[in-house]
Design a protein around this motif. Structure first.
Motif, short mmCIF file in Angstrom:
data_model
loop_
_atom_site.label_atom_id
_atom_site.label_comp_id
_atom_site.label_asym_id
_atom_site.label_seq_id
_atom_site.Cartn_x
_atom_site.Cartn_y
_atom_site.Cartn_z
N LYS A 1 53.66 40.48 37.94
CA LYS A 1 52.92 39.10 36.78
C LYS A 1 52.00 39.69 35.87
N THR A 2 52.86 40.42 34.99
CA THR A 2 51.29 41.36 33.85
C THR A 2 50.58 40.08 33.04
N ASN A 3 50.95 38.90 33.52
CA ASN A 3 49.66 37.57 32.42
C ASN A 3 48.38 37.88 33.42
N THR A 4 48.71 38.42 34.50
CA THR A 4 47.26 38.77 35.50
C THR A 4 46.19 39.98 34.69
N LEU A 5 46.72 40.48 34.07
CA LEU A 5 46.53 41.82 33.94
C LEU A 5 45.68 41.56 32.49
N GLU A 6 45.76 41.02 31.74
CA GLU A 6 45.25 39.90 29.75
C GLU A 6 43.54 40.59 30.36
N ASN A 7 42.50 40.92 30.77
CA ASN A 7 41.77 40.85 30.35
C ASN A 7 41.38 41.81 31.68
N THR A 8 42.16 43.42 31.75
CA THR A 8 42.07 44.55 32.31
C THR A 8 43.01 45.62 30.82
N PHE A 9 42.02 46.46 31.23
CA PHE A 9 42.49 48.32 30.91
C PHE A 9 44.05 48.49 31.35
N VAL A 10 44.84 48.41 30.40
CA VAL A 10 46.06 48.85 31.33
C VAL A 10 46.62 50.46 30.32
N ASN B 1 37.47 57.92 27.95
CA ASN B 1 36.37 57.09 27.21
C ASN B 1 36.10 55.76 28.77
N LYS B 2 36.77 55.46 29.08
CA LYS B 2 37.00 53.44 29.53
C LYS B 2 36.92 54.55 31.24
N LEU B 3 37.48 55.58 31.46
CA LEU B 3 37.58 55.78 33.14
C LEU B 3 35.79 56.76 32.78
N SER B 4 35.34 57.10 32.31
CA SER B 4 33.73 57.29 32.68
C SER B 4 32.85 56.64 32.68
N THR B 5 33.24 55.51 32.45
CA THR B 5 32.43 53.52 32.76
C THR B 5 32.90 53.04 33.86
N LEU B 6 33.55 53.69 34.66
CA LEU B 6 34.36 53.13 35.82
C LEU B 6 34.35 53.83 37.36
N LYS B 7 33.72 53.03 37.97
CA LYS B 7 33.55 53.37 39.45
C LYS B 7 35.15 53.90 39.37
N PRO B 8 35.64 54.60 40.61
CA PRO B 8 36.43 54.77 42.10
C PRO B 8 37.41 53.51 42.04
N THR B 9 36.71 52.45 42.82
CA THR B 9 37.04 51.71 43.54
C THR B 9 37.36 50.29 42.37
N GLN B 10 37.23 51.20 41.19
CA GLN B 10 37.92 49.68 39.53
C GLN B 10 38.90 50.07 39.26
N LYS C 1 40.44 39.25 38.54
CA LYS C 1 38.65 38.35 39.37
C LYS C 1 38.04 39.35 38.16
N ASP C 2 38.32 40.57 38.04
CA ASP C 2 37.31 41.48 37.13
C ASP C 2 37.40 42.85 37.89
N SER C 3 37.42 42.44 39.38
CA SER C 3 36.63 43.67 39.67
C SER C 3 38.11 44.54 39.80
N ILE C 4 38.72 45.07 39.45
CA ILE C 4 39.88 45.93 39.15
C ILE C 4 39.36 45.84 37.99
N LYS C 5 39.40 47.27 37.09
CA LYS C 5 39.19 46.99 35.29
C LYS C 5 39.78 48.07 34.84
N LEU C 6 40.91 48.81 35.29
CA LEU C 6 41.59 49.30 35.24
C LEU C 6 42.85 49.68 35.96
N VAL C 7 44.16 49.29 35.33
CA VAL C 7 45.47 49.67 35.86
C VAL C 7 46.54 50.14 35.67
N TYR C 8 46.79 51.57 36.55
CA TYR C 8 48.40 52.14 35.15
C TYR C 8 49.36 52.18 35.85
N LEU C 9 49.83 51.71 34.90
CA LEU C 9 51.32 51.04 35.39
C LEU C 9 52.57 51.97 35.03
#
Length: 688
Positions: A527-536, A297-306, A512-520
């Protein structure tokens, strides 16, 4: 080559061999306690007595050089009587601890007493007792059992380089200990347990937990550092009871580090054993379907570059390859395996491996260490350097922090400016490198993870080329990695694609909210504190830093719970074997990625471990060369950039015992930290 006659059979042996080694060449077992092939000869247990023709009495075969024309007999009545007498003396004060001794079932004294001893003892006097010593949180002592073979003393002096064990008093009052009763501070101290032939030194964490015949034994590869030591994992059920070394002369000889040996109890704690999905700001238990649908569901809202993906330090090649394929199918170029932002790319393999091989240290005649402390980053490699340093005509120079490496070296300074001096020939160590026949440079991650890492890499390449390190059959340029999965990830090419972001850029763009999903994928050293507003999406085996910021948690397997391919720091491809089962619903990482691909229309083309290995080795041929150290191609690498010449090097490892999710969950590693880093802990508490 001397020619001997042993028990009527003629045998040729190499010059410098002892009679004991000659007997072994002839296939004859000679009992021994003090002798060990990796240690100097002591000749003090006398268990290895044999008969030499024309000698007035039996000789200690471990200390007698083999000479041409010797006639040796190993099975005569006099030899049998001599060995029985020696064994009787050794057992005079030894307690009858076999039923409660952790060495029971794999004890040299027990086995040799059965094979070579008498059926009774004539000693009727009072036995002596020796006070146990406290030598740290890892090695337990029952010193009444000690037979004074001095293996532990010689190991400390010759291999570990920590001269803390010794003998005090004389005669029957002699005791082995640390004199001041302090902890043995060595990253290799656990090897004392393997060396002790009588159960005087045993494993504290393993004490009274299992007998050897209860355990299933699995031969595999270590992933606690980038050395790739050969190990044996002993399990009971799904619980790992202990880790022991396997002989591998090319890599770890027969030693392993304390982190490799004792951190396995961390696999029982803080484990991820089921999927979790964040709902209304709270992580809740979920099924695999629910977790995969949340990602879909999250990926369906995102572009590949995000979308971006990062790989951690303890991930095997199959999972890295699967994730790269998935990200390629999704169209994202933002992938990276360099959590510490080192400047490696995979154009030239020689630029990121230990080219000489670990065994090549035995051949070198000069070493330049740059920004590294091998004692903490790779204790096995450090022990190999120490072994070479004890030989003649050998020089070591260090550019970096002035630390105790357990051997002598020249500290050339702690800034990159020294590299320019060596290139220009203005440093005394330049002439040492130029005169050496097989010079070697070892560069550590502390030098490369700086902002000017590419420039430092370039300068080290220039030093290697201009001081004769690059020869037809010798490449003396070596990179010392600290992450077990790094070289394999570089071989696979888990690096930013065209217009792709590296680790720092991914984290910056996520903030900066340009990357919206990060797969760890097991990535916890960021520095995981930089991912607080990102779908992880966090996929791993411990509830460590990455899991704490995750929106979806996918439980994977630890390195002991899956078959996999690893590539160590020297570029040697190794296969690991699963020793135990993962907890709960945890699955192998590559299979999780494969299952996820069905939900998000990024379907992968393999359905089994055999399929993925076949696909992987077709694309990256080097990964199919198992247990071979493949040479790297040499070229122009590094980058001409501004070097911060006055900025000192910093070391990548501050605490040897806590470097990854497994060790941070280990009670034993925590005890080691409290014991050996107590001053630093007190300083931090005071500062706080």
């Amino acid at each position: 080559m001397p020619t001997l006659i042993i028990d009527g059979n003629e045998i040729d042996v190499q010059d410098g061999s002892t009679v004991l080694q000659a007997c072994e060449e002839a296939g004859i077992e000679i009992p021994r306690f003090c002798y060990h092939q990796k240690l100097s000869i002591a000749g003090n247990c006398r268990m290895c007595l044999v008969e030499l023709e024309k000698a007035p009495k039996p000789i200690a075969s471990c200390a007698m050089p083999a000479a041409d024309g010797m006639i040796i007999r190993t099975n005569t009545p006099s030899v049998k009587k001599a060995r029985e007498g020696v064994m009787e003396f050794l057992l005079i004060n030894h307690p009858l601890d076999c039923p409660i001794c952790d060495q029971g079932g794999e004890c040299d004294l027990q086995d040799q007493a059965m094979a070579y001893g008498r059926d009774s003892s004539r000693f009727g006097e009072t036995k002596r007792a020796v006070k146990d010593k406290d030598i740290g949180p890892l090695v337990g002592t029952i010193m009444t059992r000690c037979i004074h073979c001095t293996r532990c003393i010689r190991f400390g002096e010759e291999i570990a380089g920590v001269e803390e064990m010794g003998a005090i008093y004389r005669g029957e009052h002699m005791e082995i200990g640390t004199f001041l009763e302090k902890s043995v501070k060595s990253e290799l101290s656990g090897n004392l347990i393997d060396l002790c032939p009588v159960g005087a030194l045993t494993s504290k964490p393993y004490a009274f937990t299992a007998r050897p015949w209860e355990l299933k034994k699995t031969e595999t590869i270590d992933a606690m550092d980038a050395v790739g030591s050969s190990i044996r994992i002993d399990t009971r059920g799904r619980e790992i009871m202990r880790v022991l070394p396997r002989l591998n002369e090319e890599v770890n000889e027969e030693w392993i580090s304390d982190k490799t040996r004792f951190s396995c109890d961390g696999l029982k704690y803080s484990r991820l054993d089921r999927p979790w999905v964040k709902k209304d700001g709270q992580l809740t238990e979920a099924t695999w379907d629910e977790s995969f649908n949340a990602i879909k569901n999250k990926l369906s809202t995102l572009k590949p570059t995000q979308i971006a993906a990062l790989v951690g330090n303890i991930v095997e090649c199959e999972s890295i390859f699967a994730l790269k394929q998935l990200m390629t199918n999704l169209g994202s170029p933002h992938i990276d395996c360099r959590q510490d932002s080192t400047p490696f790319d995979n154009e030239y393999r020689a630029s990121y491996i230990f080219n000489t091989g670990i065994a090549g240290i035995d051949q070198t005649d000069a070493i330049l260490l740059v920004g590294t402390n091998p004692r903490l980053e790779a204790p096995i490699i450090n022990a190999r350097i120490r072994k070479r340093s004890l030989q003649s005509n050998f020089s070591i120079g260090l550019i970096g922090n002035d630390v105790d490496l357990t051997y002598k070296y020249d500290n050339l300074g702690n800034t990159p400016a020294i590299l320019d001096e060596i290139i220009k020939g203005n440093n005394p160590f330049s002439s040492i490198l130029n005169k050496a026949k097989k010079p070697m440079l070892i560069i550590g991650q502390g030098a490369l993870s700086r902002d000017d890492g590419r420039g430092i890499l370039q300068k080290c390449r220039i030093i290697a080329e201009e001081t004769g390190m690059i020869q037809e059959n010798w490449k003396g340029f070596n990179v010392l990695h600290t992450a077990a999965g790094r070289v394999g990830a570089l071989d696979i090419g888990f690096l930013p694609g065209t217009n792709g972001f590296n680790t720092n850029e991914i984290l910056d763009q996520a903030q900066k909210d340009s990357i919206k999903l990060v797969y760890l994928l097991g990535a916890d050293e960021i520095k995981t504190n930089t991912l607080e507003n990102t779908f992880v999406i966090y996929q791993g085996h411990h509830g460590d830093a990455g899991a704490k910021v995750a929106d979806v948690i996918l439980p994977g397997c630890a390195y002991t719970e899956k078959d996999g391919t690893w590539v160590n720091t020297e570029g040697r491809v190794q296969k690991a074997t699963a020793a135990s089962q993962p907890p709960g619903d945890a699955k192998e990482d590559w299979s999780i990625i494969r299952a996820l691909s069905d939900y998000i229309e990024g379907e992968l083309s393999f359905d089994s471990l055999t399929d993925i290995r076949s696909t992987m080795t077709k694309e990256i041929r080097v990964l199919g060369l198992i247990d071979k150290q493949s040479p790297g191609n040499w070229g122009t690498f590094g980058e001409d950039c501004t070097i911060q010449n006055k900025l000192p090097f910093k070391l990548p490892i501050d605490n040897f015992y806590l470097t990854d999710p497994i060790t941070r969950a280990s009670p034993t590693m925590t005890k080691c930290t409290e014991t050996f880093y107590s001053n630093r802990i007190r300083e931090n508490v005071t500062d706080g």
